[in-house]
Design a protein around this motif. Structure first.
Motif, PDB file in Angstrom:
ATOM      1  N   ARG A 135       0.842  -1.197   0.000  1.00 43.71           N
ATOM      2  CA  ARG A 135       0.000   0.000   0.000  1.00 43.71           C
ATOM      3  C   ARG A 135       0.878   1.247   0.000  1.00 43.71           C
ATOM      4  O   ARG A 135       2.047   1.199   0.380  1.00 43.71           O
ATOM      5  CB  ARG A 135      -0.958  -0.001   1.183  1.00 43.71           C
ATOM      6  N   ARG A 136       0.286   2.344  -0.429  1.00 49.57           N
ATOM      7  CA  ARG A 136       1.018   3.612  -0.525  1.00 49.57           C
ATOM      8  C   ARG A 136       1.526   4.055   0.832  1.00 49.57           C
ATOM      9  O   ARG A 136       0.819   3.969   1.823  1.00 49.57           O
ATOM     10  CB  ARG A 136       0.119   4.700  -1.079  1.00 49.57           C
ATOM     11  N   GLY A 137       2.734   4.539   0.847  1.00 48.65           N
ATOM     12  CA  GLY A 137       3.303   5.082   2.068  1.00 48.65           C
ATOM     13  C   GLY A 137       3.579   4.068   3.154  1.00 48.65           C
ATOM     14  O   GLY A 137       3.830   4.432   4.300  1.00 48.65           O
ATOM     15  N   GLN A 138       3.569   2.792   2.835  1.00 44.40           N
ATOM     16  CA  GLN A 138       3.781   1.746   3.837  1.00 44.40           C
ATOM     17  C   GLN A 138       5.208   1.819   4.393  1.00 44.40           C
ATOM     18  O   GLN A 138       6.170   2.009   3.654  1.00 44.40           O
ATOM     19  CB  GLN A 138       3.549   0.371   3.212  1.00 44.40           C
ATOM     20  N   ILE A 139       5.314   1.684   5.706  1.00 44.92           N
ATOM     21  CA  ILE A 139       6.613   1.641   6.370  1.00 44.92           C
ATOM     22  C   ILE A 139       6.746   0.274   7.018  1.00 44.92           C
ATOM     23  O   ILE A 139       5.924  -0.111   7.847  1.00 44.92           O
ATOM     24  CB  ILE A 139       6.745   2.750   7.429  1.00 44.92           C
ATOM     25  N   ILE A 140       7.762  -0.454   6.612  1.00 45.14           N
ATOM     26  CA  ILE A 140       8.023  -1.778   7.175  1.00 45.14           C
ATOM     27  C   ILE A 140       9.241  -1.665   8.079  1.00 45.14           C
ATOM     28  O   ILE A 140      10.290  -1.184   7.662  1.00 45.14           O
ATOM     29  CB  ILE A 140       8.276  -2.812   6.064  1.00 45.14           C
ATOM     30  N   ARG A 141       9.081  -2.105   9.322  1.00 42.74           N
ATOM     31  CA  ARG A 141      10.178  -2.065  10.288  1.00 42.74           C
ATOM     32  C   ARG A 141      10.623  -3.495  10.587  1.00 42.74           C
ATOM     33  O   ARG A 141       9.798  -4.359  10.888  1.00 42.74           O
ATOM     34  CB  ARG A 141       9.732  -1.387  11.580  1.00 42.74           C
ATOM     35  N   ILE A 142      11.921  -3.706  10.513  1.00 45.87           N
ATOM     36  CA  ILE A 142      12.491  -5.013  10.829  1.00 45.87           C
ATOM     37  C   ILE A 142      13.469  -4.836  11.988  1.00 45.87           C
ATOM     38  O   ILE A 142      14.405  -4.051  11.905  1.00 45.87           O
ATOM     39  CB  ILE A 142      13.229  -5.614   9.617  1.00 45.87           C
ATOM     40  N   ASP A 143      13.194  -5.541  13.090  1.00 42.50           N
ATOM     41  CA  ASP A 143      14.140  -5.619  14.204  1.00 42.50           C
ATOM     42  C   ASP A 143      14.932  -6.901  14.012  1.00 42.50           C
ATOM     43  O   ASP A 143      14.376  -7.999  14.094  1.00 42.50           O
ATOM     44  CB  ASP A 143      13.405  -5.633  15.545  1.00 42.50           C
ATOM     45  N   LEU A 144      16.198  -6.758  13.752  1.00 39.32           N
ATOM     46  CA  LEU A 144      17.047  -7.876  13.366  1.00 39.32           C
ATOM     47  C   LEU A 144      17.826  -8.410  14.572  1.00 39.32           C
ATOM     48  O   LEU A 144      18.754  -7.764  15.049  1.00 39.32           O
ATOM     49  CB  LEU A 144      18.010  -7.397  12.271  1.00 39.32           C
ATOM     50  N   PRO A 145      17.447  -9.598  15.108  1.00 37.05           N
ATOM     51  CA  PRO A 145      18.205 -10.159  16.217  1.00 37.05           C
ATOM     52  C   PRO A 145      19.560 -10.693  15.720  1.00 37.05           C
ATOM     53  O   PRO A 145      19.641 -11.286  14.645  1.00 37.05           O
ATOM     54  CB  PRO A 145      17.315 -11.296  16.729  1.00 37.05           C
ATOM     55  N   CYS A 146      20.602 -10.461  16.504  1.00 38.47           N
ATOM     56  CA  CYS A 146      21.945 -10.884  16.124  1.00 38.47           C
ATOM     57  C   CYS A 146      22.623 -11.594  17.308  1.00 38.47           C
ATOM     58  O   CYS A 146      22.486 -11.156  18.446  1.00 38.47           O
ATOM     59  CB  CYS A 146      22.799  -9.701  15.710  1.00 38.47           C
ATOM     60  N   GLN A 147      23.339 -12.654  16.985  1.00 40.55           N
ATOM     61  CA  GLN A 147      24.114 -13.391  17.996  1.00 40.55           C
ATOM     62  C   GLN A 147      25.587 -13.065  17.828  1.00 40.55           C
ATOM     63  O   GLN A 147      26.081 -12.925  16.719  1.00 40.55           O
ATOM     64  CB  GLN A 147      23.913 -14.907  17.808  1.00 40.55           C
ATOM     65  N   LYS A 148      26.275 -12.944  18.955  1.00 35.73           N
ATOM     66  CA  LYS A 148      27.712 -12.673  18.946  1.00 35.73           C
ATOM     67  C   LYS A 148      28.457 -13.912  18.470  1.00 35.73           C
ATOM     68  O   LYS A 148      28.186 -15.019  18.924  1.00 35.73           O
ATOM     69  CB  LYS A 148      28.160 -12.273  20.350  1.00 35.73           C
ATOM     70  N   LEU A 149      29.375 -13.728  17.519  1.00 34.32           N
ATOM     71  CA  LEU A 149      30.213 -14.843  17.051  1.00 34.32           C
ATOM     72  C   LEU A 149      31.362 -15.037  18.028  1.00 34.32           C
ATOM     73  O   LEU A 149      31.915 -14.081  18.557  1.00 34.32           O
ATOM     74  CB  LEU A 149      30.757 -14.554  15.643  1.00 34.32           C
ATOM     75  N   ASN A 150      31.731 -16.280  18.248  1.00 37.76           N
ATOM     76  CA  ASN A 150      32.841 -16.565  19.192  1.00 37.76           C
ATOM     77  C   ASN A 150      34.176 -16.400  18.564  1.00 37.76           C
ATOM     78  O   ASN A 150      34.517 -16.489  17.519  1.00 37.76           O
ATOM     79  CB  ASN A 150      32.701 -17.974  19.753  1.00 37.76           C
TER      80      ASN A 150
END
Length: 150
Positions: A135-150
């Motif tokens: 739809r017009r003007g749609q804002i999609i927000r993604i919260d990206l979980p990240c794991q620390k690499l050893n």
């Protein structure tokens, strides 16, 4: 020079005149006689011939906002105390790479985009790798979980 200017002026006036006129002098039958419905057509103007159509308004396009955070407990949700990661993750959308957090404007309406993310010290766990602007003007927000690499 005057002759060229006269020809150019006549051509421009002809374009303007014929762009605004409907059927030729009323001699053609109307669409009602044949049960044809007419959709109103969008008419350009003389400037469209030289400069092209006007750019789309920002409200006609979608936006994608990507944030990354360190998911310390591994539940793929942002909990209080889990810090946001700045400039540690890179995401590629439509063959353009962005540093996260990222605001990606100008996404086309009714278009889909694939997202790929990577990091040097963190492993992003992208849940949705495809977004669709519906739809017009749609804002999609993604919260990206990240794991620390050893």
């Amino acid at each position: 020079m005057a002759k060229r200017l006269t020809i150019l002026t006549a051509a421009i006036l002809a374009c303007v005149f014929f762009a605004g006129v409907g059927p030729a002098l009323g001699s053609a039958p109307s669409g009602e006689e044949f049960g044809i419905s007419h959709e109103p057509r969008q008419r350009g103007n003389i400037l469209d011939l030289f400069f092209g159509p006007a750019p789309r308004l920002p409200t006609e396009r979608g936006k994608l906002v990507i944030y990354a955070f360190h998911d310390a407990n591994g539940n793929n949700r942002r909990d209080p105390g889990e810090r946001e990661l700045h400039d540690k993750i890179r995401c590629t959308v439509d063959e353009i790479t962005y540093q996260v957090p990222a605001l990606i404007p100008g996404l086309d309406l009714s278009a889909g985009y694939d997202i790929e993310c990577e990091g040097d010290d963190y492993l992003p766990l992208l849940i949705e790798s495809h977004v669709f602007i519906e739809r017009r003007g749609q804002i999609i927000r993604i919260d990206l979980p990240c794991q620390k690499l050893n």
